[in-house]
Scaffold this motif. Structure first.
Motif, short mmCIF file in Angstrom:
data_model
loop_
_atom_site.label_atom_id
_atom_site.label_comp_id
_atom_site.label_asym_id
_atom_site.label_seq_id
_atom_site.Cartn_x
_atom_site.Cartn_y
_atom_site.Cartn_z
N GLU A 138 0.84 -1.21 0.00
CA GLU A 138 0.00 0.00 0.00
C GLU A 138 0.87 1.26 0.00
O GLU A 138 0.69 2.17 0.82
CB GLU A 138 -0.95 0.00 1.21
N ASP A 139 1.85 1.29 -0.90
CA ASP A 139 2.76 2.43 -1.10
C ASP A 139 3.67 2.72 0.09
O ASP A 139 4.29 3.78 0.15
CB ASP A 139 1.98 3.71 -1.46
N ARG A 140 3.74 1.83 1.03
CA ARG A 140 4.64 2.01 2.18
C ARG A 140 5.76 1.00 2.07
O ARG A 140 5.53 -0.16 1.73
CB ARG A 140 3.90 1.79 3.50
N VAL A 141 6.97 1.49 2.37
CA VAL A 141 8.14 0.61 2.27
C VAL A 141 8.44 0.00 3.64
O VAL A 141 8.55 0.72 4.63
CB VAL A 141 9.37 1.38 1.74
N TYR A 142 8.54 -1.30 3.66
CA TYR A 142 8.85 -2.02 4.90
C TYR A 142 10.09 -2.88 4.69
O TYR A 142 10.45 -3.20 3.54
CB TYR A 142 7.70 -2.94 5.31
N TYR A 143 10.70 -3.26 5.78
CA TYR A 143 11.85 -4.17 5.73
C TYR A 143 11.54 -5.38 6.60
O TYR A 143 10.99 -5.24 7.70
CB TYR A 143 13.12 -3.46 6.23
N ILE A 144 11.90 -6.55 6.10
CA ILE A 144 11.63 -7.77 6.86
C ILE A 144 12.69 -7.89 7.96
O ILE A 144 13.89 -7.94 7.66
CB ILE A 144 11.66 -9.02 5.95
N CYS A 145 12.25 -7.91 9.21
CA CYS A 145 13.22 -8.01 10.30
C CYS A 145 13.17 -9.37 10.99
O CYS A 145 14.04 -9.67 11.81
CB CYS A 145 13.02 -6.88 11.31
N ASP A 146 12.17 -10.17 10.67
CA ASP A 146 12.11 -11.49 11.31
C ASP A 146 11.30 -12.44 10.44
O ASP A 146 10.23 -12.10 9.94
CB ASP A 146 11.46 -11.37 12.69
N VAL A 147 11.86 -13.62 10.23
CA VAL A 147 11.14 -14.68 9.52
C VAL A 147 11.00 -15.82 10.50
O VAL A 147 12.00 -16.31 11.05
CB VAL A 147 11.93 -15.15 8.27
N SER A 148 9.78 -16.24 10.76
CA SER A 148 9.59 -17.25 11.79
C SER A 148 8.41 -18.16 11.43
O SER A 148 7.80 -18.03 10.36
CB SER A 148 9.36 -16.56 13.13
N ARG A 149 8.12 -19.05 12.33
CA ARG A 149 7.03 -20.02 12.12
C ARG A 149 6.37 -20.28 13.46
O ARG A 149 7.05 -20.40 14.49
CB ARG A 149 7.64 -21.32 11.55
N GLN A 150 5.04 -20.32 13.44
CA GLN A 150 4.33 -20.60 14.69
C GLN A 150 4.48 -22.09 15.03
O GLN A 150 4.29 -22.95 14.17
CB GLN A 150 2.85 -20.25 14.54
N THR A 151 4.79 -22.36 16.28
CA THR A 151 4.94 -23.76 16.70
C THR A 151 3.87 -24.15 17.72
O THR A 151 3.64 -25.34 17.94
CB THR A 151 6.33 -24.00 17.34
N GLU A 152 3.28 -23.17 18.33
CA GLU A 152 2.29 -23.49 19.36
C GLU A 152 1.28 -22.36 19.44
O GLU A 152 1.65 -21.18 19.32
CB GLU A 152 3.02 -23.63 20.70
N PHE A 153 0.03 -22.71 19.61
CA PHE A 153 -1.03 -21.71 19.67
C PHE A 153 -1.93 -22.01 20.86
O PHE A 153 -2.35 -23.14 21.06
CB PHE A 153 -1.85 -21.76 18.37
N ARG A 154 -2.17 -20.99 21.66
CA ARG A 154 -3.11 -21.16 22.77
C ARG A 154 -3.93 -19.88 22.90
O ARG A 154 -3.55 -18.82 22.39
CB ARG A 154 -2.34 -21.44 24.07
N MET A 155 -5.06 -20.01 23.56
CA MET A 155 -5.92 -18.83 23.70
C MET A 155 -6.70 -18.86 25.01
O MET A 155 -6.78 -19.89 25.68
CB MET A 155 -6.88 -18.73 22.52
N GLU A 156 -7.27 -17.73 25.33
CA GLU A 156 -8.24 -17.65 26.42
C GLU A 156 -9.26 -16.57 26.07
O GLU A 156 -9.02 -15.74 25.19
CB GLU A 156 -7.55 -17.35 27.76
N GLY A 157 -10.42 -16.61 26.73
CA GLY A 157 -11.47 -15.66 26.41
C GLY A 157 -12.10 -15.98 25.06
O GLY A 157 -12.23 -17.15 24.70
N GLN A 158 -12.42 -14.93 24.31
CA GLN A 158 -13.09 -15.12 23.02
C GLN A 158 -12.33 -14.41 21.91
O GLN A 158 -11.84 -13.30 22.13
CB GLN A 158 -14.51 -14.53 23.07
N ILE A 159 -12.26 -15.06 20.78
CA ILE A 159 -11.62 -14.42 19.61
C ILE A 159 -12.46 -14.73 18.38
O ILE A 159 -13.15 -15.75 18.34
CB ILE A 159 -10.16 -14.89 19.40
N PRO A 160 -12.42 -13.84 17.37
CA PRO A 160 -13.18 -14.13 16.16
C PRO A 160 -12.68 -15.43 15.51
O PRO A 160 -11.50 -15.79 15.66
CB PRO A 160 -12.91 -12.94 15.25
N GLU A 161 -13.55 -16.07 14.79
CA GLU A 161 -13.20 -17.36 14.17
C GLU A 161 -11.95 -17.25 13.29
O GLU A 161 -11.07 -18.10 13.33
CB GLU A 161 -14.38 -17.85 13.34
N ASN A 162 -11.87 -16.13 12.51
CA ASN A 162 -10.75 -16.02 11.55
C ASN A 162 -9.42 -15.70 12.23
O ASN A 162 -8.38 -15.65 11.58
CB ASN A 162 -11.07 -15.00 10.46
N SER A 163 -9.42 -15.44 13.53
CA SER A 163 -8.16 -15.17 14.23
C SER A 163 -7.55 -16.44 14.83
O SER A 163 -6.46 -16.42 15.36
CB SER A 163 -8.36 -14.16 15.36
#
Lengths: 629, 64
Positions: A138-163
């Motif tokens: 969107e016309d903004r210049v960014y630099y990649i400072c970290d490349v990673s991968r999710q290894t574990e996911f946990r949650m509490e409360g409520q979050i939208p389905e797509n999150s």
């Protein structure tokens, strides 16, 4: 299974009711039993396989915490805890009164606000991109400072389905040069690439109704390898913990120690600042939680890095080399080195060193994943007493900003009895004086400009009025006799007067003693004027020395009526010498300005001379020294 | 606008600032009053009253 009635969710496992805050579909974690459910749009409920262990609160932010952002009130309805390959992030769902949603995110004790709406990106945009690459979104210049991968996911409360995504998807962290605009790219699959924009935020600015964090408490833990006990301080906020007895490395991000196959050499000598020590640096209370001795690959240079945690201000580092201490903090900015310089916040830093660092031994806890075999490519740029440093392991690039700490301040801050003595000149050790060279340089330029302006002013305002002029023919009868001039007026209050004799001597001399006499007060001003002028031709070259005229300035002569007593002495080989005597009132005198300039220059010249010698010694250890050329 | 001296540096530079102010003050005074720092003229005063011996001599010999 239907568990939702009148906007209330009843847990199928423990029957505890939860009010639905978000519109369906949602993911919801029962606060009673910790089971996570998916509640569909048609209110159908299904259980997920997420761990039921409760999440430890971070900074006392819990479900129900309220606050305000950009003048709008919100409350926290859900939280995601995402463990990645090298770090852990916490994200809280902020539900605003008008129904809009945003995310408050924490990583490495830094906080960000994320927009909940994603920007869908084409997969081609990120193809062949790695840490350090540029991306334009969107016309903004960014630099990649970290490349990673999710290894574990946990949650509490409520979050939208797509999150909700507990898969092992890749993430790219982005930042702009200033660190003012950031974002995360999530690569969910080969077709779904989403970008979430974020901005850094100070937690204090959100007016959260949370109790301030208390002091760090030591918790006794048992090493999963040697079963011996040791203290930890960060709980689930640490990614890695090292057993001080056997050096076994544990993952601790789940709040319990999980042994890894990695092992670190334990420290054999006592640390200058022991783990758990509390101290106050720059007005902030820090705890030493981690330590690593590192060395430059291929050399014997080694230094000591302490990880500091402030319950309020977060993460910092303290580095010690040869008794020189540097306090460092991570920055969101991504300075772009140009040649041998890098810029941060309009300040220029000069490249001092580039090297690979390796871990020698370590102890304590670390916010990011710690590895005994980690190799970091380090670039250090300095502008004493400050520096910036770029550290990269290939997938992650982090910029740190550091400042020199006086050893006495470290000793006082951590109440230490002994600290290593200072050797040589530190990389960013400031030169003597409690001021920056830049300030002195600016002051010198200002004074020089002031001096030039004053010179122009005094030249322009000097009257230089001819008050008297007369030509005397000095023959043998007048030689060595007193001659009295006519009287003349000297005006303009008290100022100087220049008395000048001009003669027609050639390869000869003429001496004249002059007394300027104030008729009214009897003040006498005596001066000796001797003109010598010789020239000739010797060895094929012309030469000349002296002058047929000479003058002297008489200081502070009050206005009034004056005359002169002239006592001439001419050479005997000239029958007559034409002696032209003139008096000029209020002449410009350069010597005063020159003396003032010399006096003003003594300190800066001495300072900058010493500083140059100091800087040459500092840069002796650098491969990029400007003093070698 | 770039500040001449950073606030933190004022304390460290105060003695030089005082010295510079003094030098500039003396220099300005010298230029206004015609005081030459390195003056090789001798200044004296006749002690016999308002009309000096030399002056009387001058008057009697040249301006009768």
């Amino acid at each position: 299974m239907l568990s939702v009635l009148q906007n209330k969710f009843t847990c199928p496992s423990c029957a505890i009711q939860t009010e639905l805050q978000l519109s369906l579909p949602v993911y919801l974690c029962c606060h009673g039993c910790g089971t996570t459910f998916h509640v569909d749009k048609d209110k159908t409920t299904s259980e997920t396989k997420l761990q039921k262990r409760k999440l430890q609160p971070v900074r006392n932010i819990v479900i129900g915490t309220t606050g305000s952002y950009q003048g709008k009130s919100f409350h926290i309805v859900g939280r995601i805890r995402s463990v990645r390959v090298g770090s852990v992030s916490n994200e809280w769902m902020m539900l605003f009164a008008d129904g809009t949603e945003m995310w408050l995110s924490e990583s490495g004790f830094s906080y960000f606000i994320y927009e909940s709406k994603a920007v869908v990106l084409p997969i081609e945009l990120i193809k062949a991109k790695k840490a350090g690459s540029t991306l334009t979104i969107e016309d903004r210049v960014y630099y990649i400072c970290d490349v990673s991968r999710q290894t574990e996911f946990r949650m509490e409360g409520q979050i939208p389905e797509n999150s909700f995504d507990d898969s092992s998807y890749f993430t790219y962290e982005l930042t702009n040069v200033k660190g003012s605009e950031l974002g995360t790219i999530c690569i969910f699959d080969k077709e779904t690439v989403e970008f979430y924009k974020s901005v850094p935020v100070e937690l204090e600015s959100l007016n959260l109704n949370i109790t301030p964090p208390g002091p760090l408490q030591a918790t006794a833990c048992e090493c999963q390898a040697c079963n011996r006990s040791f203290n930890t301080y960060l709980g689930a906020q640490a990614y890695s913990s090292i057993c001080p007895h056997c050096g076994s490395l544990h993952n601790s991000y789940n709040g319990i120690l999980e042994r890894t196959n990695d092992k670190v050499k334990v420290t054999t000598s006592a640390l200058d600042i022991p783990i758990g020590t509390k101290g106050q640096l720059n007005g902030v209370e820090y705890y030493v939680v981690g330590y690593a001795c590192k060395k430059e690959s291929g050399t014997s240079y080694h230094w000591h890095e302490y990880t500091l945690i402030s319950p309020l201000k977060g993460l910092a580092y303290l580095s010690q080399y040869d008794g020189h201490w540097i306090f460092l903090r991570e920055v969101n900015a991504f300075p772009l080195p140009a040649g041998r310089a890098a810029h941060l916040d309009s300040k220029t830093y000069d490249l001092f060193s580039k090297y690979k660092s390796k871990v020698v031994n370590a102890a304590g806890e670390f916010i990011y994943r710690f590895s005994a075999g980690e190799t970091m490519w380090v670039q250090e740029y300095i502008s004493p007493p400050e520096m910036i440093s770029r550290e990269s392991d290939g997938d992650n690039i982090v910029w740190l900003s550091g400042e020199y700490m006086q050893p006495a301040d470290i000793k006082k801050a951590f109440l230490l009895k002994n600290i290593p003595p200072r050797k040589g000149i530190g990389m960013i050790q400031p030169f003597a004086g409690k001021f920056s060279s830049e300030s002195l340089r600016r002051l010198v330029i200002f004074l020089a400009a002031l001096w030039v302006i004053s010179q122009v002013y005094f030249i322009r305002t000097a009257k230089e009025e001819l008050a008297f002029m007369h030509v005397f023919g000095i023959n043998d009868s007048l030689n060595r006799k007193e001659i009295y001039s006519n009287s003349f007026d000297l005006k303009y209050g008290t100022c100087n007067a220049e008395i000048k004799i001009s003669t027609n001597i050639d390869n000869n001399w003429m001496y004249t003693a002059v007394t300027l006499v104030n008729e009214g007060t009897g003040d006498l001003y005596d001066l000796d004027l001797e003109a010598e002028y010789y020239h000739g031709y010797e060895g094929g070259e012309s030469w000349a020395e002296g002058s047929s005229w000479v003058s002297q300035v008489v200081s502070q002569v009050p206005e009034g009526k004056y005359y002169m007593i002239i006592h001439p002495e001419k050479p005997t080989n000239m029958p007559v010498v034409n002696l032209n005597i003139s008096v000029q009132r209020d002449v410009y005198v350069f010597s005063n300005g020159f003396i003032a300039l010399l006096l003003l220059a003594i300190f800066p010249v001495f300072y900058f001379y010493r500083k140059r010698s100091f800087e040459a010694k500092r840069w002796y250890n650098s491969n990029y020294s400007p003093y070698d050329e | 606008m770039i500040k001449l001296i950073q606030k933190n540096d004022l304390k460290g530079l105060k003695y030089y600032l005082l010295f510079a102010s003094l030098i500039i003050g003396i220099y300005s005074y010298s230029m206004v009053t015609g005081w030459r720092f390195l003056s090789f003229t001798e200044h004296s005063k006749e002690k016999t009253g308002s009309r000096t011996y030399i002056h009387s001599y001058y008057r009697s010999n040249n301006h009768k």
